[in-house]
Motif scaffolding. Structure first.
Motif, PDB file in Angstrom:
ATOM      1  N   THR A  11       0.859  -1.178   0.000  1.00 14.92           N
ATOM      2  CA  THR A  11       0.000   0.000   0.000  1.00 14.92           C
ATOM      3  C   THR A  11       0.898   1.231   0.000  1.00 14.92           C
ATOM      4  OG1 THR A  11      -1.584  -1.258   1.330  1.00 14.92           O
ATOM      5  CG2 THR A  11      -1.922   1.132   1.189  1.00 14.92           C
ATOM      6  N   ARG A  12       0.581   2.212  -0.832  1.00  9.25           N
ATOM      7  CA  ARG A  12       1.419   3.408  -0.959  1.00  9.25           C
ATOM      8  C   ARG A  12       0.553   4.658  -0.918  1.00  9.25           C
ATOM      9  NH1 ARG A  12       4.803   1.732  -6.223  1.00  9.25           N
ATOM     10  NH2 ARG A  12       5.065   3.949  -6.275  1.00  9.25           N
ATOM     11  N   VAL A  13       0.996   5.649  -0.150  1.00 13.32           N
ATOM     12  CA  VAL A  13       0.317   6.945  -0.090  1.00 13.32           C
ATOM     13  C   VAL A  13       1.383   8.028  -0.241  1.00 13.32           C
ATOM     14  CG1 VAL A  13      -0.963   8.537   1.390  1.00 13.32           C
ATOM     15  CG2 VAL A  13      -1.596   6.136   1.332  1.00 13.32           C
ATOM     16  N   PRO A  14       1.249   8.903  -1.250  1.00 10.05           N
ATOM     17  CA  PRO A  14       2.235   9.959  -1.435  1.00 10.05           C
ATOM     18  C   PRO A  14       2.174  10.996  -0.319  1.00 10.05           C
ATOM     19  CG  PRO A  14       0.426  10.218  -2.989  1.00 10.05           C
ATOM     20  CD  PRO A  14       0.173   8.942  -2.240  1.00 10.05           C
ATOM     21  N   LEU A  15       3.325  11.572   0.006  1.00 12.56           N
ATOM     22  CA  LEU A  15       3.381  12.673   0.974  1.00 12.56           C
ATOM     23  C   LEU A  15       3.247  13.983   0.215  1.00 12.56           C
ATOM     24  CD1 LEU A  15       6.376  11.617   3.271  1.00 12.56           C
ATOM     25  CD2 LEU A  15       3.974  10.948   3.411  1.00 12.56           C
ATOM     26  N   PRO A  16       2.508  14.942   0.781  1.00 16.06           N
ATOM     27  CA  PRO A  16       2.435  16.264   0.141  1.00 16.06           C
ATOM     28  C   PRO A  16       3.838  16.871   0.050  1.00 16.06           C
ATOM     29  CG  PRO A  16       0.852  16.081   1.944  1.00 16.06           C
ATOM     30  CD  PRO A  16       1.727  14.873   2.006  1.00 16.06           C
ATOM     31  N   ALA A  17       4.075  17.666  -0.989  1.00 18.30           N
ATOM     32  CA  ALA A  17       5.396  18.267  -1.211  1.00 18.30           C
ATOM     33  C   ALA A  17       5.840  19.122  -0.029  1.00 18.30           C
ATOM     34  CB  ALA A  17       5.381  19.091  -2.497  1.00 18.30           C
ATOM     35  N   PHE A  18       4.897  19.761   0.671  1.00 18.46           N
ATOM     36  CA  PHE A  18       5.265  20.641   1.781  1.00 18.46           C
ATOM     37  C   PHE A  18       5.616  19.887   3.066  1.00 18.46           C
ATOM     38  CE2 PHE A  18       0.700  20.096   2.439  1.00 18.46           C
ATOM     39  CZ  PHE A  18       0.627  19.875   3.808  1.00 18.46           C
ATOM     40  N   LEU A  19       5.371  18.595   3.106  1.00 17.05           N
ATOM     41  CA  LEU A  19       5.552  17.819   4.335  1.00 17.05           C
ATOM     42  C   LEU A  19       6.928  17.161   4.362  1.00 17.05           C
ATOM     43  CD1 LEU A  19       4.115  16.950   6.925  1.00 17.05           C
ATOM     44  CD2 LEU A  19       3.213  14.987   5.683  1.00 17.05           C
ATOM     45  N   ASP A  20       7.717  17.533   5.361  1.00 14.39           N
ATOM     46  CA  ASP A  20       9.053  16.971   5.532  1.00 14.39           C
ATOM     47  C   ASP A  20       8.929  15.485   5.886  1.00 14.39           C
ATOM     48  OD1 ASP A  20      11.607  16.191   6.443  1.00 14.39           O
ATOM     49  OD2 ASP A  20      12.003  18.146   7.329  1.00 14.39           O
ATOM     50  N   PRO A  21       9.548  14.601   5.114  1.00  9.46           N
ATOM     51  CA  PRO A  21       9.457  13.155   5.398  1.00  9.46           C
ATOM     52  C   PRO A  21       9.918  12.801   6.813  1.00  9.46           C
ATOM     53  CG  PRO A  21      10.527  13.537   3.287  1.00  9.46           C
ATOM     54  CD  PRO A  21      10.329  14.877   3.921  1.00  9.46           C
ATOM     55  N   ARG A  22      10.821  13.597   7.387  1.00  6.80           N
ATOM     56  CA  ARG A  22      11.292  13.319   8.750  1.00  6.80           C
ATOM     57  C   ARG A  22      10.167  13.472   9.776  1.00  6.80           C
ATOM     58  NH1 ARG A  22      16.424  17.141   8.338  1.00  6.80           N
ATOM     59  NH2 ARG A  22      14.678  18.383   7.652  1.00  6.80           N
ATOM     60  N   ALA A 132       0.118   3.225  -7.359  1.00  4.78           N
ATOM     61  CA  ALA A 132       0.962   4.412  -7.207  1.00  4.78           C
ATOM     62  C   ALA A 132       0.263   5.609  -7.831  1.00  4.78           C
ATOM     63  CB  ALA A 132       2.311   4.187  -7.852  1.00  4.78           C
ATOM     64  N   GLU A 133      -0.567   6.255  -7.066  1.00  4.59           N
ATOM     65  CA  GLU A 133      -1.301   7.412  -7.554  1.00  4.59           C
ATOM     66  C   GLU A 133      -0.485   8.671  -7.257  1.00  4.59           C
ATOM     67  OE1 GLU A 133      -5.354   9.808  -6.385  1.00  4.59           O
ATOM     68  OE2 GLU A 133      -5.232   7.667  -5.956  1.00  4.59           O
ATOM     69  N   VAL A 134      -0.265   9.490  -8.282  1.00  2.00           N
ATOM     70  CA  VAL A 134       0.433  10.764  -8.101  1.00  2.00           C
ATOM     71  C   VAL A 134      -0.560  11.874  -8.415  1.00  2.00           C
ATOM     72  CG1 VAL A 134       2.368  12.194  -8.819  1.00  2.00           C
ATOM     73  CG2 VAL A 134       2.625   9.712  -8.754  1.00  2.00           C
ATOM     74  N   ARG A 135      -0.698  12.778  -7.445  1.00  2.00           N
ATOM     75  CA  ARG A 135      -1.652  13.879  -7.583  1.00  2.00           C
ATOM     76  C   ARG A 135      -0.903  15.202  -7.564  1.00  2.00           C
ATOM     77  NH1 ARG A 135      -4.208  10.939  -2.626  1.00  2.00           N
ATOM     78  NH2 ARG A 135      -2.335  11.907  -1.853  1.00  2.00           N
ATOM     79  N   ASP A 140       8.181  14.108  -3.337  1.00  2.00           N
ATOM     80  CA  ASP A 140       9.045  13.046  -3.830  1.00  2.00           C
ATOM     81  C   ASP A 140       9.090  11.836  -2.911  1.00  2.00           C
ATOM     82  OD1 ASP A 140       9.718  14.605  -6.036  1.00  2.00           O
ATOM     83  OD2 ASP A 140      11.401  15.553  -4.981  1.00  2.00           O
ATOM     84  N   TYR A 141       8.307  11.857  -1.809  1.00  2.00           N
ATOM     85  CA  TYR A 141       8.315  10.752  -0.848  1.00  2.00           C
ATOM     86  C   TYR A 141       6.924  10.176  -0.698  1.00  2.00           C
ATOM     87  CZ  TYR A 141      13.063  11.869   0.491  1.00  2.00           C
ATOM     88  OH  TYR A 141      14.415  12.062   0.466  1.00  2.00           O
ATOM     89  N   GLU A 142       6.886   8.951  -0.166  1.00  2.00           N
ATOM     90  CA  GLU A 142       5.611   8.301   0.091  1.00  2.00           C
ATOM     91  C   GLU A 142       5.716   7.431   1.337  1.00  2.00           C
ATOM     92  OE1 GLU A 142       4.699   5.998  -3.420  1.00  2.00           O
ATOM     93  OE2 GLU A 142       6.517   4.821  -3.255  1.00  2.00           O
ATOM     94  N   LEU A 143       4.556   7.186   1.943  1.00  2.00           N
ATOM     95  CA  LEU A 143       4.452   6.241   3.049  1.00  2.00           C
ATOM     96  C   LEU A 143       4.023   4.915   2.434  1.00  2.00           C
ATOM     97  CD1 LEU A 143       4.419   5.461   6.025  1.00  2.00           C
ATOM     98  CD2 LEU A 143       2.120   6.456   6.185  1.00  2.00           C
ATOM     99  N   VAL A 144       4.839   3.883   2.666  1.00  2.00           N
ATOM    100  CA  VAL A 144       4.615   2.581   2.049  1.00  2.00           C
ATOM    101  C   VAL A 144       4.417   1.544   3.145  1.00  2.00           C
ATOM    102  CG1 VAL A 144       5.595   0.795   0.545  1.00  2.00           C
ATOM    103  CG2 VAL A 144       6.112   3.208   0.119  1.00  2.00           C
TER     104      VAL A 144
END
Length: 187
Positions: A11-22, A132-135, A140-144
């Motif tokens: 299962t994959r969910v993209p992170l918004p560009a403004f959200l720091d993956p850390r 893998a839906e890209v909106r 550039d990151y995702e929660l998998v």
């Protein structure tokens, strides 16, 4: 050593560009962010980690940093759409382990179903498989989530259908909650 899983679901969910993956990684390491995102959650509580049940489980790697255990109670609808009276409480012991890129969780559900999931913050496309839906606005990151599920053939179709839908929602809720908290903190 455990036998090969009956099912593997990614299962994959993209992170918004403004959200720091850390920030997502820090939230995952609390473990509760994954638990409370479950829409079927009734209650949860910490319990002691029973190390003897983990020693022979190759899922828990030496690269892990900490272990925490919980007992989660879900209120599961028996007959969907009928109302709250047609539910059953399901108790699920879970063990979490944090590691560099995320969290591992083993959940021992009823009917002999064992779920071993790895929740990871990764560069988009790093993990293959799953939708893998890209909106617009995605970063550039995702929660998998990579879930290996051991279950009997009798419940396999039900587990696959309910798990796929529920965990897509859970991951999206985790990301949305972190994004909402981040936006509120920066206002």
């Amino acid at each position: 050593m455990a036998s090969s899983p009956s099912l593997t679901i990614i299962t994959r969910v993209p992170l918004p560009a403004f959200l720091d993956p850390r920030l997502v990684l820090e939230s995952l390491h609390t473990f509760e962010s994954l638990i409370v995102a479950n829409p079927l959650l009734k209650t949860y509580e910490r319990r002691a980690v029973q190390v003897d049940t983990l020693v022979d489980d190759p899922f828990f790697h030496e690269d892990g940093q900490k272990l925490s255990a919980f007992v989660v109670t879900d209120r599961v609808p028996i007959i969907p759409g009928v109302g709250s009276w047609a539910t059953k409480d399901v108790v699920i012991p879970c063990v979490f382990q944090s590691f560099e890129h995320g969290v591992r969780c083993r959940a021992d559900a009823q009917a002999g179903v064992t779920v071993r999931s790895s929740y990871e913050v990764r560069p988009r496309g790093h993990v293959e498989g799953g939708p893998a839906e890209v909106r617009p606005g995605d970063g550039d990151y995702e929660l998998v989530e990579i879930a290996n599920i051991d279950c009997g053939s009798f419940v396999k179709a039900f587990v696959k259908r309910s798990f796929t839908n529920a965990h897509q929602d859970i991951l999206q809720r985790v990301v949305d909650d972190i994004a909402r908290r981040h936006s509120t903190a920066n206002q």
